[in-house]
Every structure is written in C-alpha cells, then in structure tokens.
Motif scaffolding. Structure first.
Motif, PDB file in Angstrom:
ATOM      1  N   ALA A 276       0.758  -1.041   0.019  1.00  0.00           N
ATOM      2  CA  ALA A 276      -0.097  -0.038  -0.126  1.00  0.00           C
ATOM      3  C   ALA A 276       0.842   1.184  -0.024  1.00  0.00           C
ATOM      4  CB  ALA A 276      -0.729   0.024   1.293  1.00  0.00           C
ATOM      5  N   PHE A 277       1.945   1.271   0.719  1.00  0.00           N
ATOM      6  CA  PHE A 277       2.913   2.442   0.813  1.00  0.00           C
ATOM      7  C   PHE A 277       3.596   2.748  -0.383  1.00  0.00           C
ATOM      8  CE2 PHE A 277       7.417   3.898   1.065  1.00  0.00           C
ATOM      9  CZ  PHE A 277       6.888   5.111   1.704  1.00  0.00           C
ATOM     10  N   ASN A 278       3.892   1.396  -1.149  1.00  0.00           N
ATOM     11  CA  ASN A 278       4.645   1.616  -2.524  1.00  0.00           C
ATOM     12  C   ASN A 278       3.572   2.225  -3.713  1.00  0.00           C
ATOM     13  OD1 ASN A 278       6.997   0.574  -1.651  1.00  0.00           O
ATOM     14  ND2 ASN A 278       6.496  -1.633  -2.296  1.00  0.00           N
ATOM     15  N   ALA A 279       2.224   1.901  -3.340  1.00  0.00           N
ATOM     16  CA  ALA A 279       1.127   2.540  -4.261  1.00  0.00           C
ATOM     17  C   ALA A 279       1.158   3.957  -4.269  1.00  0.00           C
ATOM     18  CB  ALA A 279      -0.085   1.796  -4.061  1.00  0.00           C
ATOM     19  N   GLN A 280       1.253   4.434  -2.810  1.00  0.00           N
ATOM     20  CA  GLN A 280       1.078   5.694  -2.567  1.00  0.00           C
ATOM     21  C   GLN A 280       2.388   6.551  -2.883  1.00  0.00           C
ATOM     22  OE1 GLN A 280      -1.275   7.779  -1.038  1.00  0.00           O
ATOM     23  NE2 GLN A 280      -2.570   5.955  -1.525  1.00  0.00           N
TER      24      GLN A 280
END
Length: 346
Positions: A276-280
């Motif tokens: 999820a962080f990588n997507a952000q």
C-alpha cells in the motif's frame, strides 16, 4: 516563486529497528536542530504542529519556535498548526506577536480546527462546538491582527471592550494561514476571509482535494478579493533520499510505525502494508518521497493540480532517526528547493 519548507510534530516513537524510545528532552533538542539546519540550507519556512499527548512534545509550539529563533537567522517560523478551536485568540496573538518581535518579523500562524482532538476536553471545550469554536475564534484572531484597541462580542468567548492587545507584531498584519483538511466548506470559508489556505495531505490520490481550490476561489470571488492575493499551500508527508529506493525504504519503516502508533490514537491507528505504501509513493499518490528529482517532479505536479506556491514536507513522522531526518532536510534545501524556485519563477 515556490516556497519550500519542513515541519515536524515532534513525535516520541519507539524505533522499530533499535527498540529505543527518545526522551522528550532529546526530541525537543532534535526539533531545534532541525530548524537550525533548515535555515542553514536555505529553506523558506519551518513549522511545528500542536499536539497534546505523551507521544508528541509539541504542545507549546510558540515556545519551541522561540527556541528555534535563537539558532536561525532567515527562515520563517510557523505553527503547523495552532489548534485555535481550543485556544484563546488573544493569547495566541500575544505569543506569536512576541515571536515576531524576537525574530525580526519571521513569525506566522497556521490556524486549524485540529484533526487530533485531545485538547478539547483538556481545556474544557465541547466537541459539539467543533466548527463554531473555530469559525468564531479565527474571525476574532483576524480582527485582533487588524485593529487595536478592539471591541468584540461573540457566543463562545467573553466579550472584549476597548481591549489593548499587546505587544503588537512587527509585521502588520501578522501572517495567518487557514489550515484545511478534506472539507470543501473549509476552503470556501478560507476564501471568504481572504487569507492563504494550507491544505493537509495524508494518503490517497494526489488530486483528491482539487475541489478544495475551486471552493476557495468561489469564496474569494464572493468576497471580491483579487486573484492576485490568493495563496494556496500544501502540507504533505514525504522524504528525500539519495536514491529512490533508499528514500522509500527509510520512509516506509518509520511512516508505517507512525501511522500505527501516532496517528489519532496510540496503538489503534491504521495498518500501512508495504504494498500500500509503494502504491502511495507513485506519482499518483499523495506522499512526496524519492530522490531529489522525483521530489521535484511530484511537487511540480502538486503545483499543476492545486496552483500551490508553498509546500511543507513532514519528513520525520514516526520517529525517523535524527541523522536521516537531517540529511533529508539538507537534500530538500540544497537539491530540491533551488530547482523549484528556478522553475516556478519563469
């Protein structure tokens, strides 16, 4: 031309790698050192955000900024934010006017409702008056800035009758920004007041708050305020690293801890898995993280979408170790800010 700055909430968070928890005194000293370096590398503004819990050290923002004033020469110093709803506008003005005198005119106030609400019961305010408290107190604070002595009456604070509010700030008026979250009505009311608007970004699609600027402009148009006087800023989580990967690795380790431990309620924040962080962290997400060039590109995207002329990055959330935090501030000041100023002054 773009103004670039850094802000901190002064979290006291256990390091997920070392297991060590910094003392409140150490975090206070860290904060002053961050301000000193931000000034030294040429950033435009340094901010401290008000919180009233044991996992933060910044309940008295004006005191911390006064400490920062003793080690800085040029950088502007601001709250980020002052939780005005649970404070007294007279006292806030007095404190920041004093800071303005101490800094030879470098003080600002960023006034907000407060997404963290611990200060309301602490100072005897009812959360049912959340919006009314802010609106009445911000209007009073603006009036204090513009006239003295002052007579005023409202519904949630004792009246003032020919009151002398002192000392007066060196700047006339003392700069006040309205901090807003994701509510379009907040943007509209900032526009009606004709004051600069600072939008807070956490996580989500980068363009999620674009409507806020439309409402801000609607407010200014209704108030008859010239477009040349409008200012929009962005307060965003981020991190600048030597490389794209190192920036992401460092930020994820501590940002995910902060979202769990420091976000709203200790230990019951929300989980931030790496995927999820990588997507952000992509160009489409809100956080500004990466190499200096990636950060420049992302900030220019914010400018294209929101028309911002100020950005402040919160790069230590979750207790990023001081050495890494200072390096990120250095890169922001020496590698990112000069390019942004050149690009936005054309």
């Amino acid at each position: 031309m773009m103004e670039v700055g850094a802000l901190t909430f002064g979290e006291v968070t256990t390091d997920p790698i070392t297991g060590q928890t910094p003392s409140p005194r150490q975090r206070v000293l860290d904060t002053i050192e961050q301000a000193r370096l931000a000034d030294e590398v040429g950033l435009d503004i340094f901010g401290v955000g008000e919180h009233h819990r044991g996992d933060f050290i910044a309940s008295a923002t004006a005191v911390l900024l006064a400490g920062a004033a003793t080690v800085t020469k040029n950088i502007r110093l601001t709250s980020a934010v002052t939780v005005l709803s649970s404070d007294d506008p007279v006292r806030v003005y007095e404190q920041y006017a004093t800071l303005d005198l101490l800094t030879d005119g470098r003080a600002e106030i960023m006034a907000g409702r407060g997404s963290y609400t611990e200060s309301f019961p602490l100072f005897g305010y009812d959360l049912q008056d959340y919006n009314e408290l802010f609106d009445e107190k911000l209007d009073l604070l603006l009036k204090i800035c513009s006239e003295n002595p002052i007579s005023w009456s409202g519904t949630l604070r004792p009246e003032l009758v020919d009151a002398d509010i002192a000392p007066r700030a060196l700047q006339n008026p003392l700069p006040i920004w309205q901090a807003v979250g994701g509510t379009p009505a907040s943007g509209y009311h900032a526009g009606l007041r004709g004051i600069p608007m600072m939008i807070a970004f956490l996580v989500g699609p980068l363009g999620a708050h674009a409507q806020m600027v439309d409402y801000y402009r609607m407010g200014t148009e209704q108030a008859g305020i010239p477009e040349s006087q409008l200012r929009v800023g962005a307060s965003v989580h981020g991190f600048v690293g030597e490389t794209s990967q190192s920036a992401r690795d460092t930020m994820f380790t501590y940002f995910s801890r902060g979202m769990s431990e420091n976000n709203h309620q200790r230990g019951v924040g929300f989980d931030m898995p790496r995927a999820a962080f990588n997507a952000q962290a992509t160009p489409a997400g809100m956080p500004v993280v990466g190499s200096p060039q990636e950060v420049i590109d992302k900030i220019m995207t914010y400018r294209a979408v929101y028309g911002i002329d100020r950005i402040m990055l919160q790069m230590g959330f979750g207790g990023v170790p001081q050495r890494e935090h200072l390096r990120a501030i250095e890169l922001l000041g020496t590698e990112v800010a000069p390019v942004l100023r050149t690009e936005t002054s054309k």
